[in-house]
Design a protein around this motif. Structure first.
Motif, PDB file in Angstrom:
ATOM      1  N   THR A   1      12.827  -0.640  -4.323  1.00 21.14           N
ATOM      2  CA  THR A   1      12.582   0.205  -3.019  1.00 21.14           C
ATOM      3  C   THR A   1      11.717  -0.695  -2.819  1.00 21.14           C
ATOM      4  O   THR A   1      11.308  -1.265  -2.932  1.00 21.14           O
ATOM      5  CB  THR A   1      12.418   1.694  -3.556  1.00 21.14           C
ATOM      6  OG1 THR A   1      13.157   2.371  -2.170  1.00 21.14           O
ATOM      7  CG2 THR A   1      11.146   1.692  -3.594  1.00 21.14           C
ATOM      8  N   THR A   2      12.612  -1.149  -1.120  1.00 22.04           N
ATOM      9  CA  THR A   2      11.491  -1.963  -0.008  1.00 22.04           C
ATOM     10  C   THR A   2      11.690  -0.731   1.070  1.00 22.04           C
ATOM     11  O   THR A   2      10.965  -1.307   2.098  1.00 22.04           O
ATOM     12  CB  THR A   2      12.984  -2.858   0.710  1.00 22.04           C
ATOM     13  OG1 THR A   2      13.960  -1.900   0.394  1.00 22.04           O
ATOM     14  CG2 THR A   2      13.316  -3.938  -0.420  1.00 22.04           C
ATOM     15  N   VAL A   3      11.687   0.706   1.207  1.00 25.36           N
ATOM     16  CA  VAL A   3      10.912   1.274   1.793  1.00 25.36           C
ATOM     17  C   VAL A   3       9.408   1.319   2.099  1.00 25.36           C
ATOM     18  O   VAL A   3       8.839   0.740   0.910  1.00 25.36           O
ATOM     19  CB  VAL A   3      11.959   2.966   1.792  1.00 25.36           C
ATOM     20  CG1 VAL A   3      12.927   2.874   1.423  1.00 25.36           C
ATOM     21  CG2 VAL A   3      11.046   3.129   0.561  1.00 25.36           C
ATOM     22  N   PRO A   4       8.992   1.455   3.350  1.00 25.29           N
ATOM     23  CA  PRO A   4       7.851   1.296   3.429  1.00 25.29           C
ATOM     24  C   PRO A   4       6.958   2.477   2.957  1.00 25.29           C
ATOM     25  O   PRO A   4       7.763   3.678   2.416  1.00 25.29           O
ATOM     26  CB  PRO A   4       7.287   1.680   4.497  1.00 25.29           C
ATOM     27  CG  PRO A   4       8.724   0.876   5.323  1.00 25.29           C
ATOM     28  CD  PRO A   4      10.037   1.825   4.325  1.00 25.29           C
TER      29      PRO A   4
ATOM     30  N   TYR B   1       4.541  -1.805  -6.664  1.00 22.66           N
ATOM     31  CA  TYR B   1       5.568  -1.522  -5.075  1.00 22.66           C
ATOM     32  C   TYR B   1       4.662  -2.587  -4.327  1.00 22.66           C
ATOM     33  O   TYR B   1       3.816  -2.360  -3.543  1.00 22.66           O
ATOM     34  CB  TYR B   1       5.129  -0.170  -4.931  1.00 22.66           C
ATOM     35  CG  TYR B   1       6.120   1.018  -5.633  1.00 22.66           C
ATOM     36  CD1 TYR B   1       7.428   1.000  -6.229  1.00 22.66           C
ATOM     37  CD2 TYR B   1       4.806   1.803  -6.096  1.00 22.66           C
ATOM     38  CE1 TYR B   1       7.784   2.139  -6.826  1.00 22.66           C
ATOM     39  CE2 TYR B   1       5.575   2.616  -7.973  1.00 22.66           C
ATOM     40  CZ  TYR B   1       6.936   2.777  -7.361  1.00 22.66           C
ATOM     41  OH  TYR B   1       7.720   3.740  -8.050  1.00 22.66           O
ATOM     42  N   THR B   2       4.793  -3.836  -4.178  1.00 27.65           N
ATOM     43  CA  THR B   2       4.125  -4.431  -3.547  1.00 27.65           C
ATOM     44  C   THR B   2       5.625  -5.213  -2.548  1.00 27.65           C
ATOM     45  O   THR B   2       4.958  -6.346  -1.808  1.00 27.65           O
ATOM     46  CB  THR B   2       3.257  -5.734  -4.388  1.00 27.65           C
ATOM     47  OG1 THR B   2       4.840  -6.260  -5.044  1.00 27.65           O
ATOM     48  CG2 THR B   2       2.584  -4.729  -5.157  1.00 27.65           C
ATOM     49  N   GLN B   3       6.369  -4.526  -2.185  1.00 32.68           N
ATOM     50  CA  GLN B   3       6.358  -5.081  -1.207  1.00 32.68           C
ATOM     51  C   GLN B   3       6.084  -5.193   0.592  1.00 32.68           C
ATOM     52  O   GLN B   3       5.407  -4.545   1.062  1.00 32.68           O
ATOM     53  CB  GLN B   3       8.662  -4.747  -0.578  1.00 32.68           C
ATOM     54  CG  GLN B   3       9.496  -4.176  -2.197  1.00 32.68           C
ATOM     55  CD  GLN B   3       9.664  -5.516  -2.515  1.00 32.68           C
ATOM     56  OE1 GLN B   3      10.352  -6.093  -1.205  1.00 32.68           O
ATOM     57  NE2 GLN B   3       9.759  -6.305  -3.915  1.00 32.68           N
ATOM     58  N   PRO B   4       6.911  -5.637   1.649  1.00 31.34           N
ATOM     59  CA  PRO B   4       5.836  -5.352   2.590  1.00 31.34           C
ATOM     60  C   PRO B   4       5.991  -3.813   2.847  1.00 31.34           C
ATOM     61  O   PRO B   4       7.140  -3.532   2.800  1.00 31.34           O
ATOM     62  CB  PRO B   4       7.199  -5.920   3.555  1.00 31.34           C
ATOM     63  CG  PRO B   4       7.800  -6.896   2.840  1.00 31.34           C
ATOM     64  CD  PRO B   4       7.930  -6.324   1.662  1.00 31.34           C
ATOM     65  N   HIS B   5       4.862  -3.779   3.862  1.00 33.48           N
ATOM     66  CA  HIS B   5       4.866  -2.418   4.220  1.00 33.48           C
ATOM     67  C   HIS B   5       4.984  -1.674   2.281  1.00 33.48           C
ATOM     68  O   HIS B   5       4.526  -0.212   3.099  1.00 33.48           O
ATOM     69  CB  HIS B   5       6.061  -1.856   5.316  1.00 33.48           C
ATOM     70  CG  HIS B   5       5.984  -2.797   6.140  1.00 33.48           C
ATOM     71  ND1 HIS B   5       4.909  -3.316   6.829  1.00 33.48           N
ATOM     72  CD2 HIS B   5       7.439  -3.053   6.881  1.00 33.48           C
ATOM     73  CE1 HIS B   5       5.938  -3.958   8.185  1.00 33.48           C
ATOM     74  NE2 HIS B   5       6.819  -4.497   7.112  1.00 33.48           N
ATOM     75  N   GLN B   6       3.676  -1.521   1.944  1.00 35.41           N
ATOM     76  CA  GLN B   6       3.704  -0.790   0.777  1.00 35.41           C
ATOM     77  C   GLN B   6       2.202  -1.426   0.125  1.00 35.41           C
ATOM     78  O   GLN B   6       2.212  -2.225   0.338  1.00 35.41           O
ATOM     79  CB  GLN B   6       4.472  -1.000  -0.480  1.00 35.41           C
ATOM     80  CG  GLN B   6       6.370  -0.692  -0.323  1.00 35.41           C
ATOM     81  CD  GLN B   6       7.166  -1.122  -1.210  1.00 35.41           C
ATOM     82  OE1 GLN B   6       6.904  -2.207  -2.663  1.00 35.41           O
ATOM     83  NE2 GLN B   6       8.357  -0.927  -0.973  1.00 35.41           N
ATOM     84  N   THR B   7       1.432   0.008   0.690  1.00 35.01           N
ATOM     85  CA  THR B   7      -0.371  -0.614   0.931  1.00 35.01           C
ATOM     86  C   THR B   7      -0.278   0.452  -0.373  1.00 35.01           C
ATOM     87  O   THR B   7      -0.657   1.680  -0.068  1.00 35.01           O
ATOM     88  CB  THR B   7      -0.350  -0.027   2.089  1.00 35.01           C
ATOM     89  OG1 THR B   7      -0.108  -0.991   2.824  1.00 35.01           O
ATOM     90  CG2 THR B   7      -2.130  -0.541   2.283  1.00 35.01           C
TER      91      THR B   7
END
Length: 565
Positions: A424-427, A451-457
């Motif tokens: 998944t790419t969702v935040p 989970y290291t996609q953009p906006h995954q923190t």
């Protein structure tokens, strides 16, 4: 039916009162429009909502409740239907977002998050429609249970009753028990969001503990549906395991006692090696060195369960080293403190109505999911596991009972999703405490890198325990939990950088303990020393909830049930 010694007519009566007070499923309207969306047959009708209280055992009609028909088996949506309960707390304004709260367990109900999370979140995020779901097989969602083996108000089954309970499940459900699994529960959530979501409306999903496992399964099935996902206390198959749970509790408990040794105050009380003092206390129980304490029925096993229950909660964990100190000293006042504490923990809840989540919880669902799909595939030999239990300082269950139950349980087959991660790419906002005994930071170290996609923190909370949004108060009034404010900000703008500045304002690790807590739990003015007049017990929702959680955890451990996760 074997009833535990602390079960009283008062608690049984409270169970009847709560269940009667729920009326038709907490005032819920029944939706009989066929299968829910996302694979159901035909076109589902609109959900029929009915007014209901925000708190399950409360008053008022500020929320809306419904029971929704969903397929027992989502792979065959035209077949048998079961009901899933959902509660909605409407927000204000014209542009409202959805926030879905998935509780832990497995086996916990949405009622466990009402007062602790939904109410404060509503104050921080008034434009959010907040949804709480009872996981299938729990509470008001076609609950799984064994009526002849369960005691009203106690959310665990005596280990000696499980053979009869399993026979009941086989006679009434047979292979259908296997459809009460995480994947079907995740499909329930996706279908409910599909049926309730307005065009273009944001949908945010939050999971705590087992709820993070549930939320990750939801993401595997619906990777593009949510606007954002928040994981609080990270859990995954093979990590959150029945047969390894207590090993991790002991690991984190030892870390906590190590912090005691490094603390000037606590180290002065117990020395540089508090575990040595703890071992001396446990050995002293076996040797009856303090007969006043052993005469109360305190055994080595009960003491370990007591320590495990106390270390899991922010408000009570300072009691662990204090009890070691008092137990080794063994003055009459120390024996009185132990007597007061045991009496408190084995008593019914102080409120007139017991925690509704205790009645809605399903230990059958808990074990069905935990044993079938969450345990490690190659557990240690029983003798080795027993040796680890014997050497532990913190322990809730009994490995022999757990292994026997694992062997006897009618486990369902693991599907292709178990142990995998969502593409998944969702935040995503992921949070974990470094002193969390239920989902230790080591779990997050393994899960978060997936989970290291953009906006995954991922954010680690130093020295914090489990369920961060409810247990990370800052030093400045009004003590809004740091993780809760972080979560609310993330929901408001999931693509903004996560502001973790409040971590610097977290209340520091404290071993002195609150005098009000000493009064409530020990009947003393101070956790450690004598003298002075005990303060009146602290009142308020947070204190009551914390003490009730410890009481419930301890009583469940005495029944052979693992902590809820």
């Amino acid at each position: 039916m074997k009833r535990m010694s602390w079960t009283t007519l008062g608690i049984a009566g409270a169970a009847i009162a709560i269940l009667a007070g729920c009326g038709s499923d907490d005032g819920a309207a029944s939706d009989t429009g066929g299968a829910a969306g996302g694979g159901g047959s035909g076109t589902p009708t609109a959900i029929a909502w009915s007014p209901c209280p925000i708190l399950t055992d409360g008053a008022g009609k500020e929320a809306e409740c419904a029971t929704v028909d969903v397929p027992l088996d989502w792979d065959h949506p035209e077949g048998t239907q079961i009901q899933v309960f959902v509660k909605r707390i409407p927000g204000t304004g014209t542009e409202r977002r959805q926030v879905w709260l998935l509780t832990g367990g497995p086996g916990g109900s949405g009622a466990g998050l009402e007062e602790a999370l939904a109410v404060p979140l509503q104050a921080l995020s008034p434009s959010s429609d907040i949804y709480l779901v009872d996981h299938r097989g729990v509470g008001r969602s076609s609950r799984l249970g064994c009526p002849d083996q369960e005691v009203p108000g106690m959310d665990g089954i005596d280990p000696n009753e499980w053979a009869a309970c399993l026979a009941h499940l086989d006679a009434t459900l047979g292979p259908d028990l296997g459809h009460f699994n995480t994947t079907n529960a995740a499909r329930d959530v996706g279908a409910l969001i599909e049926r309730t979501r307005a065009p273009g409306q944001e949908a945010h999903v939050y999971g705590v503990s087992y709820g993070t496992y549930w939320a990750q399964r939801y993401l595997q099935l619906f990777p593009d549906q949510p606007t954002s996902v928040t994981l609080d206390g990270l859990c995954q198959a093979g990590l959150c395991s029945l047969t390894t749970f207590d090993r991790w509790v002991d690991h984190v408990g030892r870390k906590f006692m190590g912090a005691c040794g490094a603390d000037a105050f606590c180290g002065d009380k117990l020395g540089a090696d508090p575990l040595a003092a703890m071992g001396a206390f446990l050995d002293g129980i076996d040797e009856k060195k303090c007969e006043g304490i052993t005469n109360l029925g305190v055994t080595r096993g009960l003491a370990k369960q007591l320590f495990a229950a106390l270390v899991a909660t922010l408000e009570t964990r300072a009691l662990v080293p204090a009890l070691v100190y008092r137990g080794n000293r063994c003055a009459p006042s120390d024996v009185a403190a132990f007597e007061h504490l045991i009496g408190f923990l084995t008593a019914p809840p102080a409120s007139s109505a017991a925690n509704p989540d205790a009645y809605l919880y399903s230990q059958v669902l808990s074990f069905n999911v935990a044993i079938s799909e969450m345990m490690e595939l190659d557990p240690l030999p029983l003798a080795e596991a027993q040796s680890i239990q014997d050497q532990a300082f913190f322990w809730t269950g009994d490995v022999a009972t757990e292994y026997a139950l694992f062997d006897a349980w009618p486990r369902y087959a693991r599907d292709a999703y178990v142990g995998k991660y969502a593409p998944t790419t969702v935040p995503m906002l992921m949070m974990n405490g470094t002193l969390d005994p239920q989902t230790p930071i080591e779990f997050a170290d393994e899960i978060a890198p997936n989970y290291t996609q953009p906006h995954q923190t991922f954010v680690a909370f130093p020295d914090a325990p489990h369920a961060l949004v409810m247990r990370t108060p800052t030093m400045d009034p009004p003590h809004t939990p740091c993780a809760l404010s972080m979560f609310a900000s993330f929901v408001a703008d999931p693509e903004a950088p996560v502001d973790a500045a409040c971590i610097a304002e977290l209340m520091p690790l404290d071993f002195h303990g609150d005098p009000a807590m000493a009064g409530a739990l020990l009947g003393a003015a101070d956790l450690w020393e004598d003298g002075g007049k005990a303060q009146a017990p602290e009142t308020g929702a947070r204190a009551d909830r914390a003490f009730d959680e410890v009481r419930r955890a301890f009583q469940r451990a005495r029944q052979g049930a693992p902590f809820p996760r």
